[in-house]
Design a protein around this motif. Sequence first.
Motif, PDB file in Angstrom:
ATOM      1  N   ILE A  13      -7.531  -2.257   8.553  1.00  0.00           N
ATOM      2  CA  ILE A  13      -8.182  -1.052   8.042  1.00  0.00           C
ATOM      3  C   ILE A  13      -7.139   0.001   7.675  1.00  0.00           C
ATOM      4  CG2 ILE A  13      -9.575   0.940   8.756  1.00  0.00           C
ATOM      5  CD1 ILE A  13     -11.451  -1.034  10.167  1.00  0.00           C
ATOM      6  N   SER A  14      -6.167   0.212   8.530  1.00  0.00           N
ATOM      7  CA  SER A  14      -5.125   1.198   8.255  1.00  0.00           C
ATOM      8  C   SER A  14      -4.312   0.799   7.030  1.00  0.00           C
ATOM      9  CB  SER A  14      -4.219   1.351   9.472  1.00  0.00           C
ATOM     10  OG  SER A  14      -3.242   2.331   9.242  1.00  0.00           O
ATOM     11  N   LEU A  15      -3.940  -0.465   6.954  1.00  0.00           N
ATOM     12  CA  LEU A  15      -3.206  -0.968   5.793  1.00  0.00           C
ATOM     13  C   LEU A  15      -4.012  -0.726   4.522  1.00  0.00           C
ATOM     14  CD1 LEU A  15      -1.040  -3.964   5.316  1.00  0.00           C
ATOM     15  CD2 LEU A  15      -3.091  -3.923   3.939  1.00  0.00           C
ATOM     16  N   THR A  22      -2.226   5.375  -1.652  1.00  0.00           N
ATOM     17  CA  THR A  22      -1.050   5.313  -2.518  1.00  0.00           C
ATOM     18  C   THR A  22      -1.462   5.055  -3.961  1.00  0.00           C
ATOM     19  OG1 THR A  22       0.258   4.463  -0.666  1.00  0.00           O
ATOM     20  CG2 THR A  22       1.188   4.182  -2.871  1.00  0.00           C
ATOM     21  N   VAL A  23      -2.350   4.092  -4.167  1.00  0.00           N
ATOM     22  CA  VAL A  23      -2.822   3.780  -5.514  1.00  0.00           C
ATOM     23  C   VAL A  23      -3.576   4.981  -6.095  1.00  0.00           C
ATOM     24  CG1 VAL A  23      -4.354   2.290  -6.858  1.00  0.00           C
ATOM     25  CG2 VAL A  23      -2.840   1.294  -5.138  1.00  0.00           C
ATOM     26  N   ARG A  24      -4.391   5.655  -5.276  1.00  0.00           N
ATOM     27  CA  ARG A  24      -5.124   6.832  -5.743  1.00  0.00           C
ATOM     28  C   ARG A  24      -4.159   7.916  -6.208  1.00  0.00           C
ATOM     29  NH1 ARG A  24      -5.390  11.293  -3.277  1.00  0.00           N
ATOM     30  NH2 ARG A  24      -5.141  10.357  -1.232  1.00  0.00           N
ATOM     31  N   MET A  25      -3.119   8.154  -5.446  1.00  0.00           N
ATOM     32  CA  MET A  25      -2.140   9.173  -5.822  1.00  0.00           C
ATOM     33  C   MET A  25      -1.458   8.817  -7.145  1.00  0.00           C
ATOM     34  SD  MET A  25      -0.789  12.053  -5.171  1.00  0.00           S
ATOM     35  CE  MET A  25      -1.308  12.349  -3.507  1.00  0.00           C
ATOM     36  N   ILE A  26      -1.125   7.555  -7.318  1.00  0.00           N
ATOM     37  CA  ILE A  26      -0.489   7.112  -8.556  1.00  0.00           C
ATOM     38  C   ILE A  26      -1.445   7.294  -9.732  1.00  0.00           C
ATOM     39  CG2 ILE A  26       0.353   5.054  -9.774  1.00  0.00           C
ATOM     40  CD1 ILE A  26       1.337   4.187  -6.850  1.00  0.00           C
ATOM     41  N   LEU A  27      -2.697   6.911  -9.548  1.00  0.00           N
ATOM     42  CA  LEU A  27      -3.689   7.092 -10.602  1.00  0.00           C
ATOM     43  C   LEU A  27      -3.838   8.568 -10.971  1.00  0.00           C
ATOM     44  CD1 LEU A  27      -6.464   4.580  -9.468  1.00  0.00           C
ATOM     45  CD2 LEU A  27      -4.946   4.352 -11.446  1.00  0.00           C
ATOM     46  N   PHE A  69       1.341   0.875  12.550  1.00  0.00           N
ATOM     47  CA  PHE A  69       2.019  -0.179  11.783  1.00  0.00           C
ATOM     48  C   PHE A  69       1.247  -0.515  10.507  1.00  0.00           C
ATOM     49  CE2 PHE A  69       4.373  -0.880  15.731  1.00  0.00           C
ATOM     50  CZ  PHE A  69       5.650  -1.089  15.230  1.00  0.00           C
ATOM     51  N   GLY A  70      -0.068  -0.472  10.565  1.00  0.00           N
ATOM     52  CA  GLY A  70      -0.882  -0.678   9.364  1.00  0.00           C
ATOM     53  C   GLY A  70      -0.620   0.405   8.333  1.00  0.00           C
ATOM     54  N   PHE A  71      -0.447   1.637   8.818  1.00  0.00           N
ATOM     55  CA  PHE A  71      -0.134   2.767   7.946  1.00  0.00           C
ATOM     56  C   PHE A  71       1.184   2.513   7.221  1.00  0.00           C
ATOM     57  CE2 PHE A  71       0.864   7.022   6.649  1.00  0.00           C
ATOM     58  CZ  PHE A  71      -0.350   7.697   6.578  1.00  0.00           C
ATOM     59  N   ALA A  72       2.209   2.127   7.979  1.00  0.00           N
ATOM     60  CA  ALA A  72       3.525   1.848   7.393  1.00  0.00           C
ATOM     61  C   ALA A  72       3.460   0.692   6.401  1.00  0.00           C
ATOM     62  CB  ALA A  72       4.531   1.542   8.502  1.00  0.00           C
ATOM     63  N   ALA A  73       2.754  -0.365   6.768  1.00  0.00           N
ATOM     64  CA  ALA A  73       2.618  -1.523   5.869  1.00  0.00           C
ATOM     65  C   ALA A  73       1.863  -1.134   4.597  1.00  0.00           C
ATOM     66  CB  ALA A  73       1.908  -2.663   6.589  1.00  0.00           C
ATOM     67  N   GLY A  74       0.903  -0.242   4.727  1.00  0.00           N
ATOM     68  CA  GLY A  74       0.137   0.211   3.563  1.00  0.00           C
ATOM     69  C   GLY A  74       0.996   0.938   2.548  1.00  0.00           C
ATOM     70  N   ILE A  75       1.989   1.666   3.026  1.00  0.00           N
ATOM     71  CA  ILE A  75       2.900   2.351   2.101  1.00  0.00           C
ATOM     72  C   ILE A  75       3.688   1.325   1.294  1.00  0.00           C
ATOM     73  CG2 ILE A  75       4.992   3.776   1.989  1.00  0.00           C
ATOM     74  CD1 ILE A  75       3.776   5.391   4.339  1.00  0.00           C
ATOM     75  N   VAL A  76       4.170   0.296   1.972  1.00  0.00           N
ATOM     76  CA  VAL A  76       4.930  -0.752   1.282  1.00  0.00           C
ATOM     77  C   VAL A  76       4.032  -1.485   0.278  1.00  0.00           C
ATOM     78  CG1 VAL A  76       6.184  -2.923   1.583  1.00  0.00           C
ATOM     79  CG2 VAL A  76       6.558  -1.032   3.181  1.00  0.00           C
ATOM     80  N   VAL A  77       2.840  -1.885   0.719  1.00  0.00           N
ATOM     81  CA  VAL A  77       1.926  -2.624  -0.168  1.00  0.00           C
ATOM     82  C   VAL A  77       1.517  -1.749  -1.353  1.00  0.00           C
ATOM     83  CG1 VAL A  77      -0.356  -3.704  -0.326  1.00  0.00           C
ATOM     84  CG2 VAL A  77       1.114  -4.173   1.638  1.00  0.00           C
TER      85      VAL A  77
END
Length: 177
Positions: A13-15, A22-27, A69-77
């Motif tokens: 869920i966090s990921l 991240t995708v929303r910010m880019i959009l 850790f899900g938060f950190a992985a989400g930034i990478v993904v």
Amino acid sequence: MHPLLLVVIIFTISLSFVTLATVRMILTMKGFQYSAAALSILEVIINILGLGLVLDNLANIQNLLAYAFGFAAGIVVGSKIEDKLSLGYVTANVISQDNSGRLAVQLREKGYGVTDWEANGYEGKRSSLQILMPKKQEVKLYRTVKELDPNAFVVAYDAKTIYGGFWIRAMKKRQEV
């Protein structure tokens, strides 16, 4: 619920939440406000579910760690997805020690829109080139410039607003076909 399953769910869920953020910010930055707004609805729902699970089970440190850790992985993904989407345009400035104009001609022959002028560098005359291209072509341009002029200096940045010039005419021609 099994504690290990809960950790996996919280991590996922966090990921998902951070990837969507991240995708929303880019959009948003690329001018796709409505798509970003629609994505934010899903993002908020996922975040509230994840935080709820963590807060309901706060005594278990592994749940908090799974969220972190899900938060950190989400930034990478999310960053990897941004690289794949390659939305928008990039402006590259290329400085060449060869001020003969040959590099500009070679890049134009390869289909790039190039504006060039003579510049003065620390060690003398230089050729300065400005190239606007879709972000998807950025890496290809770097390879091409390195192949044509291994000593060239290249710096690129996102171009948010484009008005007039080569690209506007080229896009109109594509729409007419």
